[in-house]
Motif scaffolding. Structure first.
Motif, PDB file in Angstrom:
ATOM      1  N   CYS A 178       0.937  -1.171  -0.184  1.00 39.10           N
ATOM      2  CA  CYS A 178      -0.222   0.155  -0.112  1.00 39.10           C
ATOM      3  C   CYS A 178       1.024   1.362   0.021  1.00 39.10           C
ATOM      4  CB  CYS A 178      -0.745  -0.022   1.374  1.00 39.10           C
ATOM      5  SG  CYS A 178      -1.841   1.496   1.560  1.00 39.10           S
ATOM      6  N   ASN A 230       0.076   4.339   0.114  1.00 40.71           N
ATOM      7  CA  ASN A 230      -0.549   5.237   1.488  1.00 40.71           C
ATOM      8  C   ASN A 230       0.249   5.169   2.470  1.00 40.71           C
ATOM      9  OD1 ASN A 230      -2.482   6.695  -0.409  1.00 40.71           O
ATOM     10  ND2 ASN A 230      -3.919   4.871   0.028  1.00 40.71           N
ATOM     11  N   CYS A 231       0.674   3.963   2.888  1.00 40.78           N
ATOM     12  CA  CYS A 231       1.392   3.922   4.207  1.00 40.78           C
ATOM     13  C   CYS A 231       2.854   3.152   3.936  1.00 40.78           C
ATOM     14  CB  CYS A 231       0.437   3.047   5.276  1.00 40.78           C
ATOM     15  SG  CYS A 231       0.263   1.114   4.622  1.00 40.78           S
ATOM     16  N   CYS A 266      -4.357  -0.554   1.649  1.00 45.00           N
ATOM     17  CA  CYS A 266      -4.685  -1.431   2.647  1.00 45.00           C
ATOM     18  C   CYS A 266      -6.152  -1.221   3.349  1.00 45.00           C
ATOM     19  CB  CYS A 266      -3.458  -1.572   3.644  1.00 45.00           C
ATOM     20  SG  CYS A 266      -3.399  -0.285   4.789  1.00 45.00           S
ATOM     21  N   CYS A 275      -5.687   1.768   6.117  1.00 45.95           N
ATOM     22  CA  CYS A 275      -5.454   3.159   5.352  1.00 45.95           C
ATOM     23  C   CYS A 275      -6.970   3.374   4.981  1.00 45.95           C
ATOM     24  CB  CYS A 275      -4.595   3.347   4.332  1.00 45.95           C
ATOM     25  SG  CYS A 275      -2.920   3.501   4.921  1.00 45.95           S
ATOM     26  N   ARG A 319       2.358   4.304  13.338  1.00 45.86           N
ATOM     27  CA  ARG A 319       2.243   3.058  12.763  1.00 45.86           C
ATOM     28  C   ARG A 319       3.769   2.611  12.287  1.00 45.86           C
ATOM     29  NH1 ARG A 319      -2.235   3.735   8.099  1.00 45.86           N
ATOM     30  NH2 ARG A 319      -1.289   1.549   7.540  1.00 45.86           N
TER      31      ARG A 319
HETATM   32 ZN   LIG Z   1      -1.923   1.450   3.831  1.00 51.74          ZN
END
Ligand SMILES: [Zn+2]
Length: 282
Positions: A104, A106-107, A138, A141, A214
């Motif tokens: 992912c 985004n993270c 994911c 997120c 995280r």
């Molecule tokens: Zn993510």
């Protein structure tokens, strides 16, 4: 964190093919013909989306405010685990080296296991299957993003199809060493002059997705890797050579995984913590 490639799918064709792949249920034998009647308006909304996608003005997209039963019909078009959406996911996550990026973006922590709606489908159901509105993500997120998407016409999250990530550092990590253990702290800041508007989106993206915390929760694997690299190398190479190799390797990773890739920055910062290195090389 890297950009993903933008789908080559024609949004109108994609919508048509998704609809064609659906089946009328015995309880609702008119579903497909009903959605067909929405198409002229959907075409108009898609044309507006396409324009905004290019001009960077998705944040001011006016929601059409569809309510049930139309909204329910539009939402029914979207289902993650269907061949057309899986094909789209593979298309946009395939890197220039022809390998699938399954992390992912985004993270950059978890595996991709959903498609995030950049403009949320609950509020803008008209874009439930617009291919440029679907971003592999994911579930964590996706869940944290929830229904939030804009504030004052500004998107709250990075759009990694279109936002150009800066080759300037905004993610910082400090490592301290006490009681035989490295302690890690991530922060974000803008001392390197990133465009303030872009930085404000980076800031809300990292804050709302809880990324710093995280990252800190996921340091074990990175620390273990560094310790093992040093363990297998010491005795064969000089301390400084080993550290130089670790730094060079991680800077190379930053060139493909993202300039602010948290694992690479952490790996480098671990080697800068002298008391920790003294302990590992003793
Ligand atoms: Zn993510």
């Amino acid at each position: 964190m890297t950009n993903l490639r933008v789908s080559n799918e024609d949004p109108d064709d994609f919508f048509d093919r998704v609809l064609a792949s659906k089946k009328n249920s015995p309880k609702d034998v008119n579903y497909k013909s009903r959605v067909n009647t929405y198409k002229p308006n959907i075409r108009l909304h898609f044309a507006d989306y396409n324009h905004r996608f290019i001009s960077g003005s998705l944040g001011t997209t006016p929601p059409q405010g569809y309510v049930d039963p139309v909204k329910k019909d539009l939402l029914r078009l979207y289902k993650y685990d269907t061949p057309l959406l899986q094909k789209l996911k593979v298309e946009v996550t395939t890197s220039s080296k022809d390998r699938v990026i399954n992390t992912c973006q985004n993270c950059t922590i978890n595996a991709v296991n959903s498609l995030d709606h950049i403009l949320p489908k609950e509020e803008l159901s008209e874009f439930s299957v617009h291919p440029k509105n679907l971003f592999p993500s994911c579930m964590e997120c996706n869940g944290k993003k929830n229904r939030y998407w804009q504030d004052g016409g500004q998107l709250l999250f990075l759009n990694l199809y279109t936002d150009t990530l800066p080759n300037l550092q905004f993610l910082f990590v400090s490592v301290s060493f006490a009681d035989g253990l490295p302690a890690v702290n991530f922060t974000i800041a803008n001392p390197n002059g990133i465009d303030p508007l872009l930085y404000s989106i980076i800031e809300t993206h990292y804050t709302r997705l809880g990324l710093l915390r995280r990252f800190e929760m996921n340091t074990n694997e990175v620390i273990t890797n560094i310790e093992h690299q040093i363990l297998v190398s010491k005795g064969r190479l000089a301390r400084q050579d080993i550290i130089d190799i670790i730094i060079e390797y991680n800077n190379l990773n930053r060139s493909t995984l993202g300039f602010n890739h948290w694992k690479s920055l952490l790996s480098i910062e671990l080697t800068n913590c002298q008391p920790y290195m003294d302990a590992l090389f003793s």
